[in-house]
Write a protein that holds these residues in place. Structure first.
Motif, mmCIF file in Angstrom:
data_model
loop_
_atom_site.group_PDB
_atom_site.id
_atom_site.type_symbol
_atom_site.label_atom_id
_atom_site.label_comp_id
_atom_site.label_asym_id
_atom_site.label_seq_id
_atom_site.Cartn_x
_atom_site.Cartn_y
_atom_site.Cartn_z
ATOM 1 N N HIS A 77 0.829 -1.212 0.000
ATOM 2 C CA HIS A 77 0.000 0.000 0.000
ATOM 3 C C HIS A 77 0.863 1.262 0.000
ATOM 4 C CE1 HIS A 77 0.392 -1.605 4.167
ATOM 5 N NE2 HIS A 77 0.820 -0.366 4.396
ATOM 6 N N ARG A 81 -3.285 8.687 -3.748
ATOM 7 C CA ARG A 81 -4.618 9.055 -4.233
ATOM 8 C C ARG A 81 -4.523 10.419 -4.924
ATOM 9 N NH1 ARG A 81 -9.928 7.520 -0.959
ATOM 10 N NH2 ARG A 81 -10.622 8.671 -2.778
ATOM 11 N N TYR A 84 -7.781 -1.635 4.318
ATOM 12 C CA TYR A 84 -8.557 -0.537 3.755
ATOM 13 C C TYR A 84 -7.994 -0.081 2.416
ATOM 14 C CZ TYR A 84 -10.314 -0.793 8.442
ATOM 15 O OH TYR A 84 -10.848 -1.270 9.605
ATOM 16 N N ALA A 85 -6.664 -0.165 2.265
ATOM 17 C CA ALA A 85 -6.059 0.120 0.960
ATOM 18 C C ALA A 85 -6.500 -0.938 -0.050
ATOM 19 C CB ALA A 85 -4.545 0.161 1.086
ATOM 20 N N GLN A 139 -9.274 -2.651 -0.131
ATOM 21 C CA GLN A 139 -10.664 -2.403 -0.530
ATOM 22 C C GLN A 139 -10.745 -1.291 -1.571
ATOM 23 O OE1 GLN A 139 -12.552 -1.624 3.229
ATOM 24 N NE2 GLN A 139 -12.634 -3.787 3.809
ATOM 25 N N TYR A 140 -10.008 -0.223 -1.345
ATOM 26 C CA TYR A 140 -10.010 0.898 -2.301
ATOM 27 C C TYR A 140 -9.398 0.482 -3.635
ATOM 28 C CZ TYR A 140 -8.314 5.080 -4.639
ATOM 29 O OH TYR A 140 -8.021 6.028 -5.587
ATOM 30 N N GLY A 164 -10.758 9.300 6.582
ATOM 31 C CA GLY A 164 -10.948 8.104 5.767
ATOM 32 C C GLY A 164 -9.828 7.916 4.763
ATOM 33 N N ILE A 165 -9.394 9.010 4.140
ATOM 34 C CA ILE A 165 -8.299 8.928 3.164
ATOM 35 C C ILE A 165 -7.001 8.535 3.850
ATOM 36 C CG2 ILE A 165 -6.878 10.294 1.587
ATOM 37 C CD1 ILE A 165 -9.420 11.906 0.935
ATOM 38 N N GLN A 194 -7.097 4.830 4.491
ATOM 39 C CA GLN A 194 -6.898 4.072 3.249
ATOM 40 C C GLN A 194 -5.428 4.050 2.843
ATOM 41 O OE1 GLN A 194 -9.618 5.858 0.491
ATOM 42 N NE2 GLN A 194 -11.273 4.466 1.027
ATOM 43 N N HIS A 195 -4.680 5.068 3.242
ATOM 44 C CA HIS A 195 -3.251 5.104 2.933
ATOM 45 C C HIS A 195 -2.439 4.311 3.933
ATOM 46 C CE1 HIS A 195 -1.752 7.174 -0.573
ATOM 47 N NE2 HIS A 195 -2.745 8.025 -0.495
#
Length: 271
Positions: A110, A115, A146-147, A149-150, A266-267, A270-271
């Motif tokens: 990740h 993004r 979470y990465a 999933q994105y 949230g961002i 995700q990172h």
């Protein structure tokens, strides 16, 4: 990062063993280990190397900072694979035509995207590399849940892996076992306390109460559990560590945050 601390992962180890057996017969068998930070991905890799992958040449590398330049990544791959080519396309051809077979463990992929516009280019190129060299290299990657999933939504990441192993969350008993295994390695005795008065007879109910609260607070995540465990150390007397009742973090303030702040968080996650 000690394999003895692994708990409840026999099924995952079996999947890695199956992947290695398929790959040995010539089948594409790339493996993705997906889970939250602290869910046991590194311990799973350690244990698999010792128990299921012994005797096979292994190259292992953890990406510990953000890397999005294809040229820099090509240099990294050249060093890891002891190759001649600097260009990633030439490197891909070199590995694809090689008779040398090995396992490549790439942790925390990740770190290979942003993004932002063009921020997925390197990750797309890595996936092409994995597809092209899967006969010579058994790829095992780890990535944050979470990465994953994105990225699976953005670029269909899962299509490039034959095995998806989710480290998931530990049960209450598995969590207690993981924490106690870590504590026993210290050589200290334990005493659970509630207030200033305690007795030996209190230890069983106090232990049960503590780990019930711990399981509820951390939702099965070992990283969070270790945090709470350390926060609960009240004192060290001689060779005895005193553990006070768990105090759960109060996170109600998150519900009052504006939507812009929640999206930013949230961002970050995700990172």
């Amino acid at each position: 990062e000690v394999s003895e601390f692994l708990s409840g992962r026999s099924e995952a180890l079996g999947a890695i063993e199956t992947a290695a057996q398929r790959w040995a017969k010539g089948a594409f068998s790339a493996v993705a280990l997906v889970g939250e930070q602290g869910s046991g991905k590194t311990s799973l890799v350690n244990c698999a190397m010792q128990q299921k992958l012994a005797g096979i040449p292994i190259v292992r590398h953890r990406i510990d900072s953000t890397l999005v330049d294809v040229g820099d990544f090509s240099v990294l791959l050249k060093q890891l694979l002891d190759a001649r080519s600097d260009n990633i396309d030439d490197l891909q051809r070199e590995i694809s035509s090689s008779s040398v077979r090995r396992i490549v463990i790439l942790e925390d992929i990740h770190q290979l995207y942003l993004r932002a516009q063009g921020g997925l280019e390197l990750l797309r190129r890595l996936l092409e590399f994995i597809d092209a060299t899967g006969g010579q290299l058994l790829w095992i990657i780890t990535i944050d849940q979470y990465a994953w999933q994105y990225l699976d939504h953005a670029i269909l990441l899962s299509r490039h892996f034959a095995f998806l192993i989710e480290t998931g969350r530990l049960s209450r008993s598995e969590l207690e076992g993981a924490i106690m295994a870590r504590h026993q390695a210290t050589g200290y005795a334990l005493r659970f306390v509630d207030g200033e008065v305690y007795s030996q007879e209190d230890q069983v109910p106090l232990t049960r109460t503590f780990f019930d609260a711990l399981s509820k607070a951390c939702a099965g995540n070992v990283f969070a559990a270790i945090y709470y465990w350390l926060q609960s150390v009240r004192a060290v007397e001689g060779n005895i560590v005193e553990i006070a009742p768990l105090e759960e973090l109060q996170l109600q303030f998150l519900g009052a945050m504006p939507i812009e702040g929640m999206l930013s968080l949230g961002i970050v996650i995700q990172h």
